[in-house]
Design a protein around this motif. Structure first.
Motif, mmCIF file in Angstrom:
data_model
loop_
_atom_site.group_PDB
_atom_site.id
_atom_site.type_symbol
_atom_site.label_atom_id
_atom_site.label_comp_id
_atom_site.label_asym_id
_atom_site.label_seq_id
_atom_site.Cartn_x
_atom_site.Cartn_y
_atom_site.Cartn_z
ATOM 1 N N VAL A 1 0.949 -1.221 0.066
ATOM 2 C CA VAL A 1 -0.109 0.012 -0.032
ATOM 3 C C VAL A 1 0.770 1.216 0.064
ATOM 4 O O VAL A 1 1.542 1.709 1.084
ATOM 5 N N ILE A 2 1.015 1.807 -1.228
ATOM 6 C CA ILE A 2 1.803 3.156 -1.162
ATOM 7 C C ILE A 2 1.535 4.256 -0.381
ATOM 8 O O ILE A 2 0.278 4.489 0.114
ATOM 9 N N GLU B 1 1.725 3.948 2.904
ATOM 10 C CA GLU B 1 1.575 3.445 4.458
ATOM 11 C C GLU B 1 3.004 3.322 4.967
ATOM 12 O O GLU B 1 3.944 2.986 4.452
ATOM 13 N N ASP B 2 3.109 3.168 6.448
ATOM 14 C CA ASP B 2 4.421 3.135 7.072
ATOM 15 C C ASP B 2 5.247 1.786 6.665
ATOM 16 O O ASP B 2 4.434 0.978 6.672
ATOM 17 N N GLY B 3 6.475 1.979 6.302
ATOM 18 C CA GLY B 3 7.225 0.805 5.728
ATOM 19 C C GLY B 3 6.958 0.302 4.609
ATOM 20 O O GLY B 3 7.441 -0.999 4.247
ATOM 21 N N TRP B 4 5.992 1.003 3.515
ATOM 22 C CA TRP B 4 5.715 0.322 2.350
ATOM 23 C C TRP B 4 6.933 0.034 1.520
ATOM 24 O O TRP B 4 7.006 -0.933 0.685
ATOM 25 N N LEU C 1 2.616 13.702 0.389
ATOM 26 C CA LEU C 1 3.988 14.469 0.643
ATOM 27 C C LEU C 1 4.834 13.143 1.493
ATOM 28 O O LEU C 1 6.021 12.942 1.079
ATOM 29 N N ARG C 2 4.191 12.464 2.216
ATOM 30 C CA ARG C 2 4.953 11.402 2.957
ATOM 31 C C ARG C 2 5.396 10.356 1.735
ATOM 32 O O ARG C 2 6.739 9.687 2.075
ATOM 33 N N THR C 3 4.773 10.122 0.954
ATOM 34 C CA THR C 3 5.257 9.078 -0.169
ATOM 35 C C THR C 3 6.305 9.831 -1.118
ATOM 36 O O THR C 3 7.321 9.320 -1.327
ATOM 37 N N ARG D 1 9.243 20.308 -0.810
ATOM 38 C CA ARG D 1 9.054 20.040 0.556
ATOM 39 C C ARG D 1 9.701 18.593 0.988
ATOM 40 O O ARG D 1 10.551 18.498 1.855
ATOM 41 N N ALA D 2 9.680 17.726 -0.106
ATOM 42 C CA ALA D 2 10.090 16.479 -0.037
ATOM 43 C C ALA D 2 11.584 16.089 -0.445
ATOM 44 O O ALA D 2 12.143 14.847 0.012
#
Length: 255
Positions: free
Chosen positions: A99-100, A102-105, A133-135, A232-233
């Motif tokens: 799951v793109i 998600e934590d640890g993907w 953004l996390r991705t 930002r990333a």
């Protein structure tokens, strides 16, 4: 739970036809993504590519034809589409269920080196902005210096009247090229028909159990908004390289 070659081929071919409804100049957009990826990988003996939200492997198979020496890792969370890709496009990529965002993907990708290019087409708009953004940050960590994210999707302008204009231009382009007329089913009818195939029953049961409920999406985000998130990333340079209507290929280079 394996799918026969004949069944896999039929459903992937029908997928390709119905997808013409949703991406303006779809083949040209694929070709532009391949052009950029080929340029980024020039001189690299065995480039590593990451296909995000790969579905049944539509982009992966086109990249494999253009860059036959590339290693392609294709990731998606949908068990139906992943199995169709593994069946019909088995030689194009290594398919990964994750799951793109998600934590640890990224751990599930089991990569042994940095990525030359991460590519996507009409997939990342499903992620809420915070997850996007996390991705983007996770992808910046995976890419080598000089590598890039190459994302083909619909990016409407911030200004509503302009958004209406770009959507109109896209619709008229699709009418002139006959894309809608060549598709005998749409997204919803493809899924209904596939769900009725006895060979896919187990995969659809798995799909229901694993379906994400994150919701939201980011379809409203413009190129400027994506550019801000990418900066930002950790991406230093961001530019659109192709656009028809609001269908665009956006490239973000890691400095």
């Amino acid at each position: 739970m394996g799918v026969s070659m004949g069944t896999g081929s039929m459903w992937v071919e029908r997928w390709e036809r119905q997808q013409q409804r949703y991406a303006v100049d779809r083949e040209e957009r694929f070709a532009v993504i391949a052009d950029v990826t080929e340029h980024l990988c020039a001189g690299r003996d065995r480039p590593l590519l990451l296909d995000l939200g790969c579905g049944p492997g539509s982009l992966s198979v086109r990249l494999a034809r253009r860059l036959p020496r590339a290693e392609i890792v294709a990731v998606d969370m949908d068990p139906v589409l992943l199995e169709l890709g593994r069946t019909h496009h088995s030689d194009s990529a290594r398919y990964v269920d994750a799951v793109i965002g998600e934590d640890g993907w990224t751990d599930a990708l089991e990569l042994d080196r940095t990525v030359d290019a991460a590519v996507s087409t009409t997939a990342l708009h499903y992620l809420p902005a915070a997850v996007l953004l996390r991705t983007y940050r996770g992808l910046a960590d995976l890419l080598r210096p000089g590598g890039a994210l190459v994302n083909g999707d619909h990016f409407p302008p911030d200004d509503s009247p302009c958004s209406d204009l770009t959507a109109h231009v896209g619709r008229r382009r699709a009418e002139r090229t006959g894309a809608h007329g060549h598709a005998d089913e749409d997204w919803e009818s493809w899924w209904r028909a596939a769900a009725a195939d006895p060979e896919l029953t187990g995969l659809f049961e798995q799909r229901e159990r694993s379906r994400s409920s994150s919701g939201g999406g980011n379809r409203h985000l413009s190129v400027d908004a994506h550019t801000e998130l990418l900066h930002r990333a950790g991406f230093r340079h961001v530019t659109p390289v192709w656009q028809v209507g609001d269908s665009c290929v956006l490239v973000a280079l890691k400095g």
